[in-house]
Design a protein around this motif. Structure first.
Motif, PDB file in Angstrom:
ATOM      1  N   LYS A   1       0.840  -1.206   0.000  1.00  8.75           N
ATOM      2  CA  LYS A   1       0.000   0.000   0.000  1.00  8.75           C
ATOM      3  C   LYS A   1       0.872   1.251   0.000  1.00  8.75           C
ATOM      4  O   LYS A   1       0.630   2.186  -0.762  1.00  8.75           O
ATOM      5  CB  LYS A   1      -0.914  -0.008   1.212  1.00  8.75           C
ATOM      6  CG  LYS A   1      -1.831   1.175   1.294  1.00  8.75           C
ATOM      7  CD  LYS A   1      -2.696   1.118   2.536  1.00  8.75           C
ATOM      8  CE  LYS A   1      -3.547   2.370   2.631  1.00  8.75           C
ATOM      9  NZ  LYS A   1      -4.161   2.511   3.938  1.00  8.75           N
ATOM     10  N   CYS A   2       1.895   1.253   0.850  1.00  9.40           N
ATOM     11  CA  CYS A   2       2.797   2.401   0.923  1.00  9.40           C
ATOM     12  C   CYS A   2       3.477   2.641  -0.425  1.00  9.40           C
ATOM     13  O   CYS A   2       3.558   3.776  -0.895  1.00  9.40           O
ATOM     14  CB  CYS A   2       3.837   2.192   2.017  1.00  9.40           C
ATOM     15  SG  CYS A   2       5.019   3.550   2.165  1.00  9.40           S
ATOM     16  N   CYS A   3       3.956   1.580  -1.049  1.00  8.83           N
ATOM     17  CA  CYS A   3       4.640   1.711  -2.335  1.00  8.83           C
ATOM     18  C   CYS A   3       3.715   2.253  -3.415  1.00  8.83           C
ATOM     19  O   CYS A   3       4.113   3.101  -4.215  1.00  8.83           O
ATOM     20  CB  CYS A   3       5.223   0.369  -2.774  1.00  8.83           C
ATOM     21  SG  CYS A   3       6.626  -0.154  -1.779  1.00  8.83           S
ATOM     22  N   LYS A   4       2.484   1.778  -3.436  1.00 11.24           N
ATOM     23  CA  LYS A   4       1.525   2.251  -4.441  1.00 11.24           C
ATOM     24  C   LYS A   4       1.187   3.717  -4.240  1.00 11.24           C
ATOM     25  O   LYS A   4       1.034   4.464  -5.205  1.00 11.24           O
ATOM     26  CB  LYS A   4       0.254   1.403  -4.399  1.00 11.24           C
ATOM     27  CG  LYS A   4       0.433   0.030  -5.003  1.00 11.24           C
ATOM     28  CD  LYS A   4      -0.857  -0.756  -4.970  1.00 11.24           C
ATOM     29  CE  LYS A   4      -0.670  -2.119  -5.581  1.00 11.24           C
ATOM     30  NZ  LYS A   4      -1.894  -2.925  -5.523  1.00 11.24           N
ATOM     31  N   GLU A   5       1.051   4.136  -2.986  1.00  9.99           N
ATOM     32  CA  GLU A   5       0.681   5.511  -2.696  1.00  9.99           C
ATOM     33  C   GLU A   5       1.840   6.484  -2.916  1.00  9.99           C
ATOM     34  O   GLU A   5       1.631   7.635  -3.256  1.00  9.99           O
ATOM     35  CB  GLU A   5       0.194   5.637  -1.255  1.00  9.99           C
ATOM     36  CG  GLU A   5      -1.131   4.964  -1.000  1.00  9.99           C
ATOM     37  CD  GLU A   5      -1.517   4.952   0.465  1.00  9.99           C
ATOM     38  OE1 GLU A   5      -0.712   5.384   1.319  1.00  9.99           O
ATOM     39  OE2 GLU A   5      -2.641   4.501   0.762  1.00  9.99           O
ATOM     40  N   THR A   6       3.055   6.023  -2.727  1.00 15.10           N
ATOM     41  CA  THR A   6       4.212   6.912  -2.718  1.00 15.10           C
ATOM     42  C   THR A   6       4.887   7.040  -4.076  1.00 15.10           C
ATOM     43  O   THR A   6       5.452   8.077  -4.384  1.00 15.10           O
ATOM     44  CB  THR A   6       5.248   6.418  -1.680  1.00 15.10           C
ATOM     45  OG1 THR A   6       4.574   6.139  -0.467  1.00 15.10           O
ATOM     46  CG2 THR A   6       6.292   7.460  -1.421  1.00 15.10           C
TER      47      THR A   6
ATOM     48  N   MET B   1       9.185   5.816  -2.778  1.00 19.14           N
ATOM     49  CA  MET B   1       8.945   4.691  -1.862  1.00 19.14           C
ATOM     50  C   MET B   1      10.210   4.244  -1.143  1.00 19.14           C
ATOM     51  O   MET B   1      10.149   3.798  -0.010  1.00 19.14           O
ATOM     52  CB  MET B   1       8.314   3.514  -2.596  1.00 19.14           C
ATOM     53  CG  MET B   1       9.217   2.790  -3.539  1.00 19.14           C
ATOM     54  SD  MET B   1       8.335   1.453  -4.314  1.00 19.14           S
ATOM     55  CE  MET B   1       9.285   1.266  -5.784  1.00 19.14           C
TER      56      MET B   1
ATOM     57  N   LYS C   1      10.282   6.865   1.752  1.00 21.14           N
ATOM     58  CA  LYS C   1       9.091   7.011   2.589  1.00 21.14           C
ATOM     59  C   LYS C   1       8.553   5.699   3.151  1.00 21.14           C
ATOM     60  O   LYS C   1       7.817   5.718   4.129  1.00 21.14           O
ATOM     61  CB  LYS C   1       7.991   7.728   1.810  1.00 21.14           C
ATOM     62  CG  LYS C   1       8.324   9.184   1.541  1.00 21.14           C
ATOM     63  CD  LYS C   1       7.121   9.950   1.098  1.00 21.14           C
ATOM     64  CE  LYS C   1       7.468  11.424   0.968  1.00 21.14           C
ATOM     65  NZ  LYS C   1       6.302  12.225   0.724  1.00 21.14           N
ATOM     66  N   CYS C   2       8.904   4.575   2.575  1.00 21.34           N
ATOM     67  CA  CYS C   2       8.359   3.296   3.032  1.00 21.34           C
ATOM     68  C   CYS C   2       9.366   2.480   3.842  1.00 21.34           C
ATOM     69  O   CYS C   2       9.195   1.275   4.004  1.00 21.34           O
ATOM     70  CB  CYS C   2       7.857   2.480   1.835  1.00 21.34           C
ATOM     71  SG  CYS C   2       6.502   3.260   0.963  1.00 21.34           S
TER      72      CYS C   2
ATOM     73  N   ASN D   1      -0.740  -8.885  -5.746  1.00 23.79           N
ATOM     74  CA  ASN D   1      -0.533  -7.733  -4.870  1.00 23.79           C
ATOM     75  C   ASN D   1      -0.050  -8.133  -3.491  1.00 23.79           C
ATOM     76  O   ASN D   1       0.134  -7.299  -2.629  1.00 23.79           O
ATOM     77  CB  ASN D   1      -1.826  -6.910  -4.753  1.00 23.79           C
ATOM     78  CG  ASN D   1      -2.952  -7.687  -4.117  1.00 23.79           C
ATOM     79  OD1 ASN D   1      -2.831  -8.885  -3.900  1.00 23.79           O
ATOM     80  ND2 ASN D   1      -4.035  -7.011  -3.837  1.00 23.79           N
TER      81      ASN D   1
END
Length: 98
Positions: free
Chosen positions: A34-39, A43, A46-47, A97
């Motif tokens: 989720k973090c990678c997809k959003e960032t 990433m 931020k992840c 995913n």
């Protein structure tokens, strides 16, 4: 016969361990995904907390001797079934995913 070949010890059993560990650490896998997809491209920076949590979870299973023995027993059971029937067990695929 429970003797293991080199490829079984070093490749096949660790492969089972990775698959099971991913299932057992699914919360961390989902959080990191989720973090990678959003960032996006940031990433890597931020992840880090999510990545660290995921690595810690996976490594804890990889270094657990009891978990190794459990996966080894599962592999030996699959091998025994294959030798008795000649039919390979179809691996279930995790969603992409995860």
């Amino acid at each position: 016969n429970s003797k293991l070949r080199h490829v079984e010890k070093d490749v096949l059993i660790p492969q089972i361990m990775r698959e099971k560990a991913k299932e057992l650490c699914s919360d961390q896998v989902q959080a990191f995904t989720k973090c990678c997809k959003e960032t996006g491209l940031l990433m890597v920076v931020k992840c880090r907390p999510e990545n660290t949590a995921l690595k810690d979870c996976l490594v804890s299973y990889y270094h657990d001797p009891a978990f190794y023995e459990e996966c080894k027993a599962e592999y030996l059971k699959q091998r025994e079934e294959y030798r008795a029937t000649g039919i390979k067990k179809i691996k279930k695929k995790l969603p992409s995913n995860v």
